[in-house]
Design a protein around this motif. Structure first.
Motif, PDB file in Angstrom:
ATOM      1  N   GLY A  48     -26.474  49.047  -0.428  1.00 10.70           N
ATOM      2  CA  GLY A  48     -26.271  49.926   0.711  1.00 10.70           C
ATOM      3  C   GLY A  48     -25.005  50.743   0.736  1.00 10.70           C
ATOM      4  N   MET A  49     -24.308  50.943  -0.396  1.00 11.97           N
ATOM      5  CA  MET A  49     -23.111  51.788  -0.361  1.00 11.97           C
ATOM      6  C   MET A  49     -23.522  53.165   0.127  1.00 11.97           C
ATOM      7  SD  MET A  49     -20.733  51.034  -3.605  1.00 11.97           S
ATOM      8  CE  MET A  49     -20.072  49.425  -3.918  1.00 11.97           C
ATOM      9  N   ASN A  50     -22.883  53.599   1.189  1.00 19.92           N
ATOM     10  CA  ASN A  50     -23.301  54.858   1.792  1.00 19.92           C
ATOM     11  C   ASN A  50     -22.090  55.714   2.111  1.00 19.92           C
ATOM     12  OD1 ASN A  50     -25.087  56.744   2.785  1.00 19.92           O
ATOM     13  ND2 ASN A  50     -25.119  55.867   4.819  1.00 19.92           N
ATOM     14  N   GLY A  51     -21.510  55.553   3.269  1.00 21.54           N
ATOM     15  CA  GLY A  51     -20.363  56.368   3.655  1.00 21.54           C
ATOM     16  C   GLY A  51     -19.117  55.939   2.914  1.00 21.54           C
ATOM     17  N   ASP A  57      -3.200  59.337   0.676  1.00 16.50           N
ATOM     18  CA  ASP A  57      -2.453  58.967  -0.531  1.00 16.50           C
ATOM     19  C   ASP A  57      -3.364  58.615  -1.702  1.00 16.50           C
ATOM     20  OD1 ASP A  57      -0.025  59.330   0.783  1.00 16.50           O
ATOM     21  OD2 ASP A  57       0.016  57.253   1.496  1.00 16.50           O
ATOM     22  N   LYS A  58      -4.669  58.567  -1.446  1.00 14.32           N
ATOM     23  CA  LYS A  58      -5.685  58.258  -2.464  1.00 14.32           C
ATOM     24  C   LYS A  58      -5.487  56.884  -3.096  1.00 14.32           C
ATOM     25  CE  LYS A  58      -6.731  63.083  -3.479  1.00 14.32           C
ATOM     26  NZ  LYS A  58      -7.165  63.331  -2.183  1.00 14.32           N
ATOM     27  N   ASN A  59      -4.958  55.940  -2.297  1.00 15.47           N
ATOM     28  CA  ASN A  59      -4.799  54.588  -2.811  1.00 15.47           C
ATOM     29  C   ASN A  59      -5.604  53.559  -2.021  1.00 15.47           C
ATOM     30  OD1 ASN A  59      -3.346  54.440  -0.465  1.00 15.47           O
ATOM     31  ND2 ASN A  59      -1.390  53.947  -1.433  1.00 15.47           N
ATOM     32  N   LYS A  60      -6.417  54.029  -1.073  1.00 10.15           N
ATOM     33  CA  LYS A  60      -7.274  53.142  -0.308  1.00 10.15           C
ATOM     34  C   LYS A  60      -8.615  53.825  -0.092  1.00 10.15           C
ATOM     35  CE  LYS A  60      -5.423  50.270   2.396  1.00 10.15           C
ATOM     36  NZ  LYS A  60      -4.760  49.509   3.437  1.00 10.15           N
ATOM     37  N   VAL A  61      -9.696  53.067  -0.300  1.00  9.79           N
ATOM     38  CA  VAL A  61     -11.058  53.573  -0.164  1.00  9.79           C
ATOM     39  C   VAL A  61     -11.808  52.633   0.769  1.00  9.79           C
ATOM     40  CG1 VAL A  61     -13.198  54.135  -1.392  1.00  9.79           C
ATOM     41  CG2 VAL A  61     -10.993  54.447  -2.538  1.00  9.79           C
ATOM     42  N   TRP A  62     -12.577  53.204   1.689  1.00 14.86           N
ATOM     43  CA  TRP A  62     -13.441  52.413   2.552  1.00 14.86           C
ATOM     44  C   TRP A  62     -14.878  52.803   2.247  1.00 14.86           C
ATOM     45  CZ3 TRP A  62      -9.014  54.783   4.263  1.00 14.86           C
ATOM     46  CH2 TRP A  62      -7.997  53.927   4.718  1.00 14.86           C
ATOM     47  N   VAL A  63     -15.726  51.791   2.076  1.00 17.60           N
ATOM     48  CA  VAL A  63     -17.126  52.032   1.740  1.00 17.60           C
ATOM     49  C   VAL A  63     -17.990  51.291   2.753  1.00 17.60           C
ATOM     50  CG1 VAL A  63     -18.921  51.767  -0.012  1.00 17.60           C
ATOM     51  CG2 VAL A  63     -16.547  52.175  -0.712  1.00 17.60           C
ATOM     52  N   VAL A  64     -18.919  52.013   3.372  1.00 17.07           N
ATOM     53  CA  VAL A  64     -19.875  51.383   4.267  1.00 17.07           C
ATOM     54  C   VAL A  64     -20.986  50.766   3.422  1.00 17.07           C
ATOM     55  CG1 VAL A  64     -21.605  51.768   6.062  1.00 17.07           C
ATOM     56  CG2 VAL A  64     -19.418  52.959   6.167  1.00 17.07           C
ATOM     57  N   ASP A  65     -21.216  49.474   3.617  1.00 14.14           N
ATOM     58  CA  ASP A  65     -22.337  48.790   2.989  1.00 14.14           C
ATOM     59  C   ASP A  65     -23.387  48.602   4.082  1.00 14.14           C
ATOM     60  OD1 ASP A  65     -24.176  47.066   1.885  1.00 14.14           O
ATOM     61  OD2 ASP A  65     -22.693  45.625   1.155  1.00 14.14           O
ATOM     62  N   SER A  66     -24.307  49.559   4.177  1.00 16.76           N
ATOM     63  CA  SER A  66     -25.284  49.532   5.262  1.00 16.76           C
ATOM     64  C   SER A  66     -26.337  48.446   5.072  1.00 16.76           C
ATOM     65  CB  SER A  66     -25.952  50.902   5.406  1.00 16.76           C
ATOM     66  OG  SER A  66     -26.550  51.312   4.205  1.00 16.76           O
ATOM     67  N   PHE A  67     -26.486  47.921   3.870  1.00 17.22           N
ATOM     68  CA  PHE A  67     -27.446  46.852   3.627  1.00 17.22           C
ATOM     69  C   PHE A  67     -26.947  45.528   4.202  1.00 17.22           C
ATOM     70  CE2 PHE A  67     -29.522  43.597   0.968  1.00 17.22           C
ATOM     71  CZ  PHE A  67     -30.842  43.948   1.142  1.00 17.22           C
ATOM     72  N   LEU A  71     -18.015  46.944   6.313  1.00 17.22           N
ATOM     73  CA  LEU A  71     -17.135  47.981   5.796  1.00 17.22           C
ATOM     74  C   LEU A  71     -16.230  47.294   4.774  1.00 17.22           C
ATOM     75  CD1 LEU A  71     -16.021  50.909   6.022  1.00 17.22           C
ATOM     76  CD2 LEU A  71     -14.380  50.000   7.675  1.00 17.22           C
ATOM     77  N   VAL A  72     -16.257  47.766   3.539  1.00 16.33           N
ATOM     78  CA  VAL A  72     -15.480  47.164   2.459  1.00 16.33           C
ATOM     79  C   VAL A  72     -14.225  48.011   2.237  1.00 16.33           C
ATOM     80  CG1 VAL A  72     -15.488  46.483   0.024  1.00 16.33           C
ATOM     81  CG2 VAL A  72     -17.596  46.309   1.378  1.00 16.33           C
ATOM     82  N   THR A  73     -13.079  47.347   2.160  1.00 17.89           N
ATOM     83  CA  THR A  73     -11.813  48.026   1.882  1.00 17.89           C
ATOM     84  C   THR A  73     -11.425  47.764   0.436  1.00 17.89           C
ATOM     85  OG1 THR A  73     -11.094  47.707   4.170  1.00 17.89           O
ATOM     86  CG2 THR A  73      -9.397  48.244   2.555  1.00 17.89           C
ATOM     87  N   VAL A  93     -26.087  48.621  11.543  1.00 17.25           N
ATOM     88  CA  VAL A  93     -26.115  49.400  10.310  1.00 17.25           C
ATOM     89  C   VAL A  93     -25.096  50.527  10.396  1.00 17.25           C
ATOM     90  CG1 VAL A  93     -27.536  50.854   8.826  1.00 17.25           C
ATOM     91  CG2 VAL A  93     -28.534  48.846   9.915  1.00 17.25           C
ATOM     92  N   GLY A  94     -24.220  50.596   9.402  1.00 17.17           N
ATOM     93  CA  GLY A  94     -23.218  51.659   9.351  1.00 17.17           C
ATOM     94  C   GLY A  94     -23.737  52.847   8.568  1.00 17.17           C
ATOM     95  N   ASP A  95     -23.067  53.968   8.727  1.00 12.68           N
ATOM     96  CA  ASP A  95     -23.450  55.169   8.003  1.00 12.68           C
ATOM     97  C   ASP A  95     -22.171  55.815   7.506  1.00 12.68           C
ATOM     98  OD1 ASP A  95     -24.973  57.157   6.899  1.00 12.68           O
ATOM     99  OD2 ASP A  95     -25.707  57.967   8.777  1.00 12.68           O
TER     100      ASP A  95
END
Length: 106
Positions: A48-51, A57-67, A71-73, A93-95
């Motif tokens: 479910g990786m989506n948003g 600073d491009k050193n942190k990414v947040w990924v929504v796992d809608s499955f 929210l993964v940091t 469910v996140g988007d």
């Protein structure tokens, strides 16, 4: 995640890191080509990786796992190594999410 027992109709997803380089075809030429190189940024897969949002600073990414409704940091080191550093359970469910002026919203 057992990749040998993926439910029918689901596709695994992962996070990739890509670099775009622009090269002139010849000295003095206005023509150029773009070369894109990508590598898997994290060693986990999910359905479910989506948003995706990235801080300024491009050193942190947040990924929504809608499955899995989370929210993964993920942090990126100066050497370009990505490491999962946390998860936040979502109430549903996140988007897509946005990172604006230091805040996440969705």
């Amino acid at each position: 995640l057992d990749l040998n027992n993926i439910p029918a109709g689901l596709t695994t997803k992962t996070l990739w890191s890509c670099k775009l380089d622009k090269y002139l075809l010849s000295k003095g030429s206005k023509e150029s080509k773009v070369v894109i190189t990508c590598e898997q940024a994290v060693d986990f897969f999910n359905f479910g990786m989506n948003g995706i949002a990235i801080n300024d600073d491009k050193n942190k990414v947040w990924v929504v796992d809608s499955f899995q409704n989370r929210l993964v940091t993920i942090e990126r080191s100066k050497e370009g190594v990505y490491t999962e550093v946390g998860q936040i359970a979502l109430p549903g469910v996140g988007d897509n999410i946005k990172y604006i002026d230091g805040d996440l919203s969705g």
